[in-house]
Design a protein around this motif. Structure first.
Motif, PDB file in Angstrom:
ATOM      1  N   THR A  39       0.817  -1.219   0.000  1.00 32.18           N
ATOM      2  CA  THR A  39       0.000   0.000   0.000  1.00 32.18           C
ATOM      3  C   THR A  39       0.851   1.269   0.000  1.00 32.18           C
ATOM      4  OG1 THR A  39      -1.770  -1.166   1.169  1.00 32.18           O
ATOM      5  CG2 THR A  39      -1.819   1.240   1.212  1.00 32.18           C
ATOM      6  N   THR A  40       1.853   1.311   0.844  1.00 34.39           N
ATOM      7  CA  THR A  40       2.665   2.528   0.960  1.00 34.39           C
ATOM      8  C   THR A  40       3.340   2.870  -0.364  1.00 34.39           C
ATOM      9  OG1 THR A  40       3.070   2.094   3.307  1.00 34.39           O
ATOM     10  CG2 THR A  40       4.561   3.630   2.188  1.00 34.39           C
ATOM     11  N   LYS A  41       3.963   1.871  -0.983  1.00 32.71           N
ATOM     12  CA  LYS A  41       4.631   2.119  -2.261  1.00 32.71           C
ATOM     13  C   LYS A  41       3.633   2.587  -3.317  1.00 32.71           C
ATOM     14  CE  LYS A  41       8.399  -1.238  -1.673  1.00 32.71           C
ATOM     15  NZ  LYS A  41       9.011  -2.484  -2.196  1.00 32.71           N
ATOM     16  N   ARG A  42       2.465   1.980  -3.335  1.00 39.95           N
ATOM     17  CA  ARG A  42       1.468   2.318  -4.351  1.00 39.95           C
ATOM     18  C   ARG A  42       0.882   3.710  -4.118  1.00 39.95           C
ATOM     19  NH1 ARG A  42      -1.739  -2.907  -6.680  1.00 39.95           N
ATOM     20  NH2 ARG A  42       0.131  -4.043  -7.349  1.00 39.95           N
ATOM     21  N   VAL A  43       0.662   4.060  -2.863  1.00 38.48           N
ATOM     22  CA  VAL A  43       0.148   5.400  -2.563  1.00 38.48           C
ATOM     23  C   VAL A  43       1.174   6.461  -2.949  1.00 38.48           C
ATOM     24  CG1 VAL A  43      -0.495   6.974  -0.702  1.00 38.48           C
ATOM     25  CG2 VAL A  43      -1.452   4.667  -0.774  1.00 38.48           C
ATOM     26  N   LEU A  44       2.435   6.247  -2.584  1.00 37.24           N
ATOM     27  CA  LEU A  44       3.487   7.202  -2.947  1.00 37.24           C
ATOM     28  C   LEU A  44       3.616   7.306  -4.471  1.00 37.24           C
ATOM     29  CD1 LEU A  44       6.236   6.350  -0.297  1.00 37.24           C
ATOM     30  CD2 LEU A  44       4.726   8.349  -0.362  1.00 37.24           C
ATOM     31  N   GLY A  45       3.515   6.162  -5.151  1.00 37.63           N
ATOM     32  CA  GLY A  45       3.571   6.191  -6.608  1.00 37.63           C
ATOM     33  C   GLY A  45       2.416   6.966  -7.203  1.00 37.63           C
ATOM     34  N   LEU A  46       1.227   6.828  -6.613  1.00 36.19           N
ATOM     35  CA  LEU A  46       0.068   7.562  -7.116  1.00 36.19           C
ATOM     36  C   LEU A  46       0.191   9.063  -6.863  1.00 36.19           C
ATOM     37  CD1 LEU A  46      -2.746   5.061  -6.135  1.00 36.19           C
ATOM     38  CD2 LEU A  46      -2.245   5.877  -8.447  1.00 36.19           C
ATOM     39  N   VAL A  47       0.849   9.436  -5.801  1.00 34.66           N
ATOM     40  CA  VAL A  47       1.111  10.866  -5.568  1.00 34.66           C
ATOM     41  C   VAL A  47       1.947  11.432  -6.704  1.00 34.66           C
ATOM     42  CG1 VAL A  47       2.294  12.522  -4.077  1.00 34.66           C
ATOM     43  CG2 VAL A  47       0.872  10.717  -3.062  1.00 34.66           C
ATOM     44  N   VAL A  48       2.969  10.686  -7.108  1.00 31.34           N
ATOM     45  CA  VAL A  48       3.802  11.124  -8.233  1.00 31.34           C
ATOM     46  C   VAL A  48       2.971  11.157  -9.515  1.00 31.34           C
ATOM     47  CG1 VAL A  48       5.847  10.612  -9.620  1.00 31.34           C
ATOM     48  CG2 VAL A  48       5.882  10.220  -7.140  1.00 31.34           C
ATOM     49  N   LEU A  49       2.143  10.143  -9.722  1.00 24.37           N
ATOM     50  CA  LEU A  49       1.289  10.120 -10.904  1.00 24.37           C
ATOM     51  C   LEU A  49       0.332  11.311 -10.908  1.00 24.37           C
ATOM     52  CD1 LEU A  49       0.370   6.319 -11.228  1.00 24.37           C
ATOM     53  CD2 LEU A  49       2.000   7.632 -12.600  1.00 24.37           C
ATOM     54  N   GLY A  50      -0.142  11.711  -9.734  1.00 27.41           N
ATOM     55  CA  GLY A  50      -0.995  12.891  -9.646  1.00 27.41           C
ATOM     56  C   GLY A  50      -0.262  14.158 -10.050  1.00 27.41           C
ATOM     57  N   ALA A  51       0.981  14.275  -9.632  1.00 28.84           N
ATOM     58  CA  ALA A  51       1.785  15.440 -10.015  1.00 28.84           C
ATOM     59  C   ALA A  51       2.032  15.465 -11.519  1.00 28.84           C
ATOM     60  CB  ALA A  51       3.112  15.419  -9.256  1.00 28.84           C
ATOM     61  N   VAL A  52       2.300  14.298 -12.094  1.00 25.65           N
ATOM     62  CA  VAL A  52       2.497  14.217 -13.548  1.00 25.65           C
ATOM     63  C   VAL A  52       1.213  14.609 -14.273  1.00 25.65           C
ATOM     64  CG1 VAL A  52       2.973  12.662 -15.482  1.00 25.65           C
ATOM     65  CG2 VAL A  52       4.299  12.464 -13.368  1.00 25.65           C
ATOM     66  N   THR A  53       0.069  14.158 -13.759  1.00 28.50           N
ATOM     67  CA  THR A  53      -1.214  14.491 -14.367  1.00 28.50           C
ATOM     68  C   THR A  53      -1.457  15.995 -14.341  1.00 28.50           C
ATOM     69  OG1 THR A  53      -2.157  12.347 -13.729  1.00 28.50           O
ATOM     70  CG2 THR A  53      -3.707  14.116 -14.222  1.00 28.50           C
ATOM     71  N   TYR A  54      -1.154  16.629 -13.215  1.00 28.78           N
ATOM     72  CA  TYR A  54      -1.324  18.079 -13.103  1.00 28.78           C
ATOM     73  C   TYR A  54      -0.441  18.804 -14.125  1.00 28.78           C
ATOM     74  CZ  TYR A  54      -1.623  22.741 -11.066  1.00 28.78           C
ATOM     75  OH  TYR A  54      -1.828  24.082 -10.887  1.00 28.78           O
ATOM     76  N   PHE A  55       0.794  18.331 -14.271  1.00 29.91           N
ATOM     77  CA  PHE A  55       1.724  18.903 -15.247  1.00 29.91           C
ATOM     78  C   PHE A  55       1.186  18.737 -16.666  1.00 29.91           C
ATOM     79  CE2 PHE A  55       5.275  17.833 -18.179  1.00 29.91           C
ATOM     80  CZ  PHE A  55       5.890  19.076 -18.242  1.00 29.91           C
ATOM     81  N   GLN A  56       0.674  17.559 -16.984  1.00 28.81           N
ATOM     82  CA  GLN A  56       0.121  17.309 -18.311  1.00 28.81           C
ATOM     83  C   GLN A  56      -1.099  18.178 -18.576  1.00 28.81           C
ATOM     84  OE1 GLN A  56      -0.061  12.812 -17.873  1.00 28.81           O
ATOM     85  NE2 GLN A  56       0.444  13.001 -20.034  1.00 28.81           N
ATOM     86  N   GLU A  57      -1.953  18.295 -17.561  1.00 33.31           N
ATOM     87  CA  GLU A  57      -3.152  19.119 -17.743  1.00 33.31           C
ATOM     88  C   GLU A  57      -2.761  20.558 -18.048  1.00 33.31           C
ATOM     89  OE1 GLU A  57      -7.099  19.827 -15.089  1.00 33.31           O
ATOM     90  OE2 GLU A  57      -5.308  20.987 -14.562  1.00 33.31           O
ATOM     91  N   TYR A  58      -1.791  21.074 -17.310  1.00 34.69           N
ATOM     92  CA  TYR A  58      -1.346  22.444 -17.539  1.00 34.69           C
ATOM     93  C   TYR A  58      -0.888  22.623 -18.981  1.00 34.69           C
ATOM     94  CZ  TYR A  58       1.427  26.693 -17.435  1.00 34.69           C
ATOM     95  OH  TYR A  58       1.942  27.925 -17.728  1.00 34.69           O
ATOM     96  N   LEU A  59      -0.076  21.698 -19.456  1.00 35.67           N
ATOM     97  CA  LEU A  59       0.440  21.789 -20.822  1.00 35.67           C
ATOM     98  C   LEU A  59      -0.674  21.749 -21.854  1.00 35.67           C
ATOM     99  CD1 LEU A  59       3.547  19.411 -20.669  1.00 35.67           C
ATOM    100  CD2 LEU A  59       3.582  21.893 -20.920  1.00 35.67           C
ATOM    101  N   ILE A  60      -1.535  20.736 -21.777  1.00 30.41           N
ATOM    102  CA  ILE A  60      -2.535  20.543 -22.818  1.00 30.41           C
ATOM    103  C   ILE A  60      -3.572  21.652 -22.795  1.00 30.41           C
ATOM    104  CG2 ILE A  60      -4.192  19.094 -21.550  1.00 30.41           C
ATOM    105  CD1 ILE A  60      -2.885  18.503 -25.121  1.00 30.41           C
ATOM    106  N   VAL A  61      -3.910  22.161 -21.620  1.00 27.00           N
ATOM    107  CA  VAL A  61      -4.899  23.235 -21.533  1.00 27.00           C
ATOM    108  C   VAL A  61      -4.349  24.523 -22.123  1.00 27.00           C
ATOM    109  CG1 VAL A  61      -6.141  24.733 -19.922  1.00 27.00           C
ATOM    110  CG2 VAL A  61      -6.177  22.258 -19.606  1.00 27.00           C
ATOM    111  N   GLN A  62      -3.104  24.846 -21.801  1.00 30.53           N
ATOM    112  CA  GLN A  62      -2.521  26.069 -22.352  1.00 30.53           C
ATOM    113  C   GLN A  62      -2.466  26.018 -23.874  1.00 30.53           C
ATOM    114  OE1 GLN A  62      -1.857  28.820 -20.560  1.00 30.53           O
ATOM    115  NE2 GLN A  62      -2.716  27.643 -18.865  1.00 30.53           N
TER     116      GLN A  62
END
Length: 391
Positions: A39-62
């Motif tokens: 669980t811990t590894k997967r939760v930490l990995g999902l936090v990183v995936l969330g940050a990547v998603t936010y970065f992607q959203e910023y790019l594609i929206v702009q």
């Protein structure tokens, strides 16, 4: 963060697709390289995936907004969060790991493909209401889906050629839920036609995107034709609001919506008995809230002001009415035969959608985004516009 927005530059593609590559790499690593209980590894990995998603959203929206494509921004941005929720569903709710995948499907390609197999077709996690698959050859499947997709595209091209509605018909007051006596006959007629048009256009757009994805994965041999089952059930089966969402409408979000609802209740409300009425309805409300939040974000990205954004209200109303339907269903079933329930139920669902949809859909229309900008290429648009203007 500065981006090169010149029309001749495609440099934005590099960071966006780099972000997508990182997302897929990390997701596959977590799915195949960790156990279901890590669980811990997967939760930490999902936090990183969330940050990547936010970065992607910023790019594609702009990029979309710079090219005056706000509808693309809303669609693409929301799909990125759908991707993250699908990953979270597989890693935390379903607890999928390599030991649970069928033999021969533990490669990185198959693991990545599972991420966008939203209905989990052909797996032990397949959604229960998925339609039956049809048997077709690969060539026959591609040809039939391509023909359907072209037809859908032409239909959308025609729809977006229609003139916008009179602004007086989509004012905030016209989307009222409770002051219906203030609406004129013209408002009611428009409300009915607008609701039907809104759901038809939404359905065909979802069908277009799904068919396009199905054609690609079958051509690349990632999936088989039998894995790409029909997207919608029969609309004649939608004689309750529950059945509309659970049987007729596409089930693309069902797995991760129910999965995250289970995660919230099981981890933060463990005192609720697992199969009690309050537990089931809490899960239902959470699932509809998450769906509303996804659509709320899409509307934000398309320019809908927060104080006019009715997406969450719309979806929570549907959760509440499903609870009400469940309460009176035994009485109705005891009094009316199924054939009558079906007929009256279809009218009931239509009336409820006509009542509830404007609180969500009118705000999108008021923004004034050019619906034609949704399509990269117009095939019949110019001729359709001339015809509509002539008539």
């Amino acid at each position: 963060m500065a981006l090169d927005m010149s029309s001749g530059s495609l440099s934005w593609l590099v960071p966006f697709f780099f972000g997508q590559a990182v997302f897929l790499w990390l997701f596959v690593l977590l799915l195949l390289g960790t156990t279901a209980q890590a669980t811990t590894k997967r939760v930490l990995g999902l936090v990183v995936l969330g940050a990547v998603t936010y970065f992607q959203e910023y790019l594609i929206v702009q990029i979309c907004l710079a090219r005056n494509r706000p509808l693309w921004a809303g669609t693409a941005g929301s799909l990125l969060w759908v991707q993250l929720l699908s990953a979270s569903d597989l890693l935390l709710a379903l607890r999928v790991d390599s030991s649970q995948l069928p033999p021969g499907q533990t490669s990185s390609t198959h693991a990545a493909g599972l991420l966008w197999s939203m209905r989990r077709i052909g797996t032990r996690w397949q959604v229960k209401t998925a339609a039956a698959a049809s048997q077709q050859s690969r060539a026959g499947f591609v040809f039939s889906r391509a023909a359907t997709t072209l037809g859908v595209y032409l239909f959308v091209d025609f729809l977006v050629s229609m003139p916008p509605p009179d602004p007086s018909l989509i004012q905030i007051s016209k989307a009222t839920l409770f002051s219906l006596h203030e609406l004129h006959t013209e408002d009611v007629i428009f409300r009915v036609s607008m609701t039907i048009a809104y759901w038809v256009s939404t359905g065909v757009l979802v069908l277009f995107m799904n068919n396009l994805g199905a054609i690609v994965v079958v051509l690349l041999n990632i999936s088989q034709p039998e894995d790409c089952i029909p997207l919608f059930g029969s609309f004649l089966d939608a004689f309750t609001v529950r059945r509309f969402w659970g049987v007729t409408w596409h089930q693309m979000f069902r797995s991760f919506l129910t999965g995250h609802a289970d995660l919230v209740v099981d981890n933060f409300l463990p005192f609720l008995p697992r199969h009690s009425l309050i537990s089931r309805y809490t899960r239902l409300a959470i699932a509809f809230f998450i769906s509303g939040a996804i659509h709320y974000r899409a509307d934000q990205l398309m320019g809908v002001p927060n104080n006019e954004n009715g997406a969450i209200i719309f979806f929570m109303l549907h959760a509440l009415v499903i609870m009400a339907e469940d309460t009176i269903a035994p009485v109705v079933s005891a009094v009316l035969p199924l054939s009558i329930r079906r007929i009256l139920g279809l009218f009931w669902v239509l009336i409820f959608f006509v009542w509830s949809t404007p609180i969500w859909s009118y705000a999108n229309t008021r923004v004034g985004n050019d619906a034609a900008s949704l399509l990269p290429v117009r095939l019949i648009g110019p001729w359709a516009a001339q015809y509509l203007n002539a008539t």
